[in-house]
Design a protein around this motif. Structure first.
Motif, PDB file in Angstrom:
ATOM      1  N   CYS A  71      -6.049   6.736  -1.314  1.00  0.00           N
ATOM      2  CA  CYS A  71      -5.383   7.763  -0.510  1.00  0.00           C
ATOM      3  C   CYS A  71      -6.401   8.316   0.483  1.00  0.00           C
ATOM      4  CB  CYS A  71      -4.828   8.893  -1.374  1.00  0.00           C
ATOM      5  SG  CYS A  71      -3.809  10.065  -0.410  1.00  0.00           S
ATOM      6  N   CYS A  72      -6.033   8.294   1.751  1.00  0.00           N
ATOM      7  CA  CYS A  72      -6.867   8.926   2.784  1.00  0.00           C
ATOM      8  C   CYS A  72      -6.711  10.433   2.644  1.00  0.00           C
ATOM      9  CB  CYS A  72      -6.378   8.536   4.184  1.00  0.00           C
ATOM     10  SG  CYS A  72      -6.605   6.811   4.570  1.00  0.00           S
ATOM     11  N   VAL A  73      -7.803  11.154   2.812  1.00  0.00           N
ATOM     12  CA  VAL A  73      -7.738  12.617   2.699  1.00  0.00           C
ATOM     13  C   VAL A  73      -8.485  13.262   3.870  1.00  0.00           C
ATOM     14  CG1 VAL A  73      -8.486  14.603   1.327  1.00  0.00           C
ATOM     15  CG2 VAL A  73      -7.455  12.625   0.201  1.00  0.00           C
ATOM     16  N   GLY A  74      -7.727  14.075   4.618  1.00  0.00           N
ATOM     17  CA  GLY A  74      -8.331  14.810   5.725  1.00  0.00           C
ATOM     18  C   GLY A  74      -8.491  16.285   5.394  1.00  0.00           C
TER      19      GLY A  74
ATOM     20  N   PHE B 143      -6.689  15.853  -6.226  1.00  0.00           N
ATOM     21  CA  PHE B 143      -6.786  14.607  -6.995  1.00  0.00           C
ATOM     22  C   PHE B 143      -8.116  13.870  -6.793  1.00  0.00           C
ATOM     23  CE2 PHE B 143      -5.959  12.035  -3.277  1.00  0.00           C
ATOM     24  CZ  PHE B 143      -5.231  12.902  -2.463  1.00  0.00           C
TER      25      PHE B 143
ATOM     26  N   ARG C 165       9.696  12.492   4.500  1.00  0.00           N
ATOM     27  CA  ARG C 165       9.313  11.803   5.734  1.00  0.00           C
ATOM     28  C   ARG C 165       9.428  10.297   5.535  1.00  0.00           C
ATOM     29  NH1 ARG C 165       3.634  12.231   7.529  1.00  0.00           N
ATOM     30  NH2 ARG C 165       3.654  13.885   6.026  1.00  0.00           N
TER      31      ARG C 165
ATOM     32  N   PHE D  30      -5.149  19.950  -0.089  1.00  0.00           N
ATOM     33  CA  PHE D  30      -4.363  18.756  -0.434  1.00  0.00           C
ATOM     34  C   PHE D  30      -5.269  17.647  -0.964  1.00  0.00           C
ATOM     35  CE2 PHE D  30      -2.227  20.994   3.063  1.00  0.00           C
ATOM     36  CZ  PHE D  30      -1.067  21.371   2.384  1.00  0.00           C
TER      37      PHE D  30
ATOM     38  N   ARG E  11      10.107   6.400   6.675  1.00  0.00           N
ATOM     39  CA  ARG E  11       9.498   5.672   7.789  1.00  0.00           C
ATOM     40  C   ARG E  11      10.416   5.593   9.004  1.00  0.00           C
ATOM     41  NH1 ARG E  11       4.049   4.533   7.644  1.00  0.00           N
ATOM     42  NH2 ARG E  11       3.567   5.057   5.506  1.00  0.00           N
TER      43      ARG E  11
ATOM     44  N   LEU F 113     -13.166  11.284   7.222  1.00  0.00           N
ATOM     45  CA  LEU F 113     -12.116  11.069   6.232  1.00  0.00           C
ATOM     46  C   LEU F 113     -12.741  10.853   4.859  1.00  0.00           C
ATOM     47  CD1 LEU F 113      -9.053  10.853   6.789  1.00  0.00           C
ATOM     48  CD2 LEU F 113      -9.304   8.379   6.774  1.00  0.00           C
TER      49      LEU F 113
ATOM     50  N   SER G 209       0.013   5.723  -0.566  1.00  0.00           N
ATOM     51  CA  SER G 209      -0.982   6.740  -0.903  1.00  0.00           C
ATOM     52  C   SER G 209      -0.759   7.165  -2.339  1.00  0.00           C
ATOM     53  CB  SER G 209      -0.832   7.949   0.016  1.00  0.00           C
ATOM     54  OG  SER G 209      -1.226   7.605   1.310  1.00  0.00           O
TER      55      SER G 209
ATOM     56  N   LEU H 231       6.787  13.475  -0.560  1.00  0.00           N
ATOM     57  CA  LEU H 231       6.389  13.144   0.817  1.00  0.00           C
ATOM     58  C   LEU H 231       7.248  12.017   1.377  1.00  0.00           C
ATOM     59  CD1 LEU H 231       2.508  13.392   0.654  1.00  0.00           C
ATOM     60  CD2 LEU H 231       3.999  14.665   2.177  1.00  0.00           C
ATOM     61  N   HIS H 232       7.533  11.036   0.520  1.00  0.00           N
ATOM     62  CA  HIS H 232       8.339   9.911   0.984  1.00  0.00           C
ATOM     63  C   HIS H 232       9.773  10.342   1.281  1.00  0.00           C
ATOM     64  CE1 HIS H 232       5.750   6.324   0.750  1.00  0.00           C
ATOM     65  NE2 HIS H 232       5.019   7.154   0.054  1.00  0.00           N
TER      66      HIS H 232
ATOM     67  N   ARG I  28      -1.955   9.480  -5.633  1.00  0.00           N
ATOM     68  CA  ARG I  28      -2.651  10.745  -5.903  1.00  0.00           C
ATOM     69  C   ARG I  28      -2.835  11.022  -7.391  1.00  0.00           C
ATOM     70  NH1 ARG I  28       0.792  11.021  -1.651  1.00  0.00           N
ATOM     71  NH2 ARG I  28      -0.117  11.598   0.367  1.00  0.00           N
TER      72      ARG I  28
ATOM     73  N   ARG J 117       0.809  -1.226   0.000  1.00  0.00           N
ATOM     74  CA  ARG J 117       0.000   0.000   0.000  1.00  0.00           C
ATOM     75  C   ARG J 117       0.843   1.278   0.000  1.00  0.00           C
ATOM     76  NH1 ARG J 117      -0.869   4.134   2.595  1.00  0.00           N
ATOM     77  NH2 ARG J 117       0.795   3.487   4.002  1.00  0.00           N
TER      78      ARG J 117
HETATM   79  C1  LIG Z   1      -5.796  10.794   8.588  1.00  0.00           C
HETATM   80  C2  LIG Z   1      -5.018  11.006   7.297  1.00  0.00           C
HETATM   81  C3  LIG Z   1      -5.244  12.162   6.565  1.00  0.00           C
HETATM   82  C4  LIG Z   1      -4.551  12.358   5.361  1.00  0.00           C
HETATM   83  N1  LIG Z   1      -4.832  13.458   4.612  1.00  0.00           N
HETATM   84  C5  LIG Z   1      -4.243  13.611   3.402  1.00  0.00           C
HETATM   85  C6  LIG Z   1      -4.602  14.715   2.574  1.00  0.00           C
HETATM   86  O1  LIG Z   1      -5.431  15.538   2.916  1.00  0.00           O
HETATM   87  N2  LIG Z   1      -3.997  14.806   1.354  1.00  0.00           N
HETATM   88  C7  LIG Z   1      -3.073  13.889   0.930  1.00  0.00           C
HETATM   89  O2  LIG Z   1      -2.580  14.023  -0.191  1.00  0.00           O
HETATM   90  N3  LIG Z   1      -2.702  12.829   1.713  1.00  0.00           N
HETATM   91  C8  LIG Z   1      -3.276  12.669   2.926  1.00  0.00           C
HETATM   92  N4  LIG Z   1      -2.951  11.595   3.714  1.00  0.00           N
HETATM   93  C9  LIG Z   1      -1.966  10.611   3.237  1.00  0.00           C
HETATM   94  C10 LIG Z   1      -0.624  10.789   3.969  1.00  0.00           C
HETATM   95  O3  LIG Z   1       0.021  11.946   3.486  1.00  0.00           O
HETATM   96  C11 LIG Z   1       0.231   9.522   3.737  1.00  0.00           C
HETATM   97  O4  LIG Z   1      -0.415   8.428   4.337  1.00  0.00           O
HETATM   98  C12 LIG Z   1       1.653   9.673   4.311  1.00  0.00           C
HETATM   99  O5  LIG Z   1       2.369  10.682   3.649  1.00  0.00           O
HETATM  100  C13 LIG Z   1       2.447   8.355   4.202  1.00  0.00           C
HETATM  101  O6  LIG Z   1       2.559   7.945   2.866  1.00  0.00           O
HETATM  102  P1  LIG Z   1       2.002   6.527   2.416  1.00  0.00           P
HETATM  103  O7  LIG Z   1       0.525   6.476   2.778  1.00  0.00           O
HETATM  104  O8  LIG Z   1       2.216   6.449   0.935  1.00  0.00           O
HETATM  105  O9  LIG Z   1       2.757   5.482   3.169  1.00  0.00           O
HETATM  106  C14 LIG Z   1      -3.613  11.381   4.908  1.00  0.00           C
HETATM  107  C15 LIG Z   1      -3.418  10.227   5.669  1.00  0.00           C
HETATM  108  C16 LIG Z   1      -4.117  10.031   6.828  1.00  0.00           C
HETATM  109  C17 LIG Z   1      -3.905   8.750   7.607  1.00  0.00           C
END
Ligand SMILES: Cc1cc2nc3c(=O)[nH]c(=O)nc-3n(C[C@H](O)[C@H](O)[C@H](O)COP(=O)(O)O)c2cc1C
Length: 183
Positions: A111-114, A67, A157, A64, A159, A135, A12, A153-154, A14, A10
Motif C-alpha cells: 500500500c502506498c502511503v502519503g 497499518f 470510489r 491514514f 474505478r 512516499l 492496496s 474505499l472501493h 492495509r 494489485r
Molecule cells: C500517492 C498515493 C498516496 C496514498 N496514500 C495513502 C495513505 O496515506 N493511506 C492509505 O491507506 N492509502 C493510501 N493510498 C492508497 C489509495 O487510497 C489507493 O490506491 C486507492 O484507494 C485505490 O485503491 P487500490 O490501490 O486498492 O486500487 C495512496 C495511494 C497513492 C498512489
C-alpha cells in the motif's frame, strides 16, 4: 504472473500478517526500483527498507498510516531534489510502481502511503537534506484480501471507465473500447 496480471491483481492492502518478507524477495523488489526509467538517467532516488518495530511505529503516525506499524516492511521512497529538480518526483513514482508490481508478482501485497510528517520520517531514517521523502510503501503478506477500509474505499470510489480516462487523437474524443475490460 505477467505484468498485466499483476496490474489487475494489485490492491492496496492495509492488514498484514506477521510473516517477514523473505530477504531475496525484498532485494528483488528494490532491484525493480533500481531498474526504473529516470529522466536523463539521473536515478535521483534512494529507498530505505525499514523493518525495525520502533521505527515503523514512528512511520505509522500519519492519520491514514496506522497499518504501517503492522506491515513487516516499510520502504521509504526518497527523491533527490538537487540532482534532478524537475523530474525527481516522477522518477521516484515510476520506481515505486515497479516495486508494487514486482511485490504483487512475488505474492506480496503493498500500500502506498502519503500520510506522514516528512520532518519526522527524515529524522527517523536519517534522510539527507537534499532528498525529499515522497512516499512510504507497506510491503508484506496480506492479512485479509480486502480489509474494511479498503472495501469502503472501493465502494466509495469505484474505478472510472476506460472511455472516461482515455481519448483518441485529442483530449475529450473519448476512446470507445472494442474489448470490455474489468473495472
Ligand atoms: C500517492 C498515493 C498516496 C496514498 N496514500 C495513502 C495513505 O496515506 N493511506 C492509505 O491507506 N492509502 C493510501 N493510498 C492508497 C489509495 O487510497 C489507493 O490506491 C486507492 O484507494 C485505490 O485503491 P487500490 O490501490 O486498492 O486500487 C495512496 C495511494 C497513492 C498512489
Amino acid at each position: 504472473m505477467d505484468v498485466f496480471e499483476a496490474v489487475q491483481e494489485r490492491r492496496s492492502i492495509r492488514v498484514y500478517q506477521d510473516t517477514p518478507v523473505p530477504r531475496e524477495k525484498l532485494e528483488k523488489i528494490l532491484e525493480a526500483a533500481r531498474l526504473a526509467p529516470s529522466a536523463r538517467n539521473i536515478e535521483p532516488w534512494h529507498f530505505i527498507a525499514v523493518t525495525d518495530n520502533e521505527k515503523r511505529k514512528i512511520l505509522s503516525k500519519g492519520r491514514f498510516a496506522k497499518f504501517l506499524a503492522e506491515a513487516p516492511v516499510v520502504i521509504v521512497a526518497c527523491g533527490d531534489k538537487e540532482a534532478s529538480p524537475d523530474w525527481y518526483a516522477i522518477d521516484v513514482a515510476l520506481a515505486v510502481e515497479n516495486m508494487v508490481l514486482t511485490a504483487t508478482s512475488e505474492g506480496l501485497s503493498t500500500c502506498c502511503v502519503g500520510s506522514f510528517e516528512e520532518k519526522e520520517v527524515k529524522e527517523t531514517v536519517k534522510v539527507p537534506d537534499n532528498f525529499e521523502v515522497l512516499l512510504l510503501l507497506a510491503v508484506g503478506y496480506a492479512g485479509e484480501k480486502l480489509d474494511l477500509s479498503s472495501k469502503l474505499l472501493h465502494l466509495m470510489r469505484s474505478r472510472k471507465t476506460l472511455s472516461e480516462v482515455a481519448s483518441e487523437e485529442t483530449f475529450g474524443q473519448h476512446l470507445v473500447p472494442q474489448k470490455v475490460t474489468e473495472p
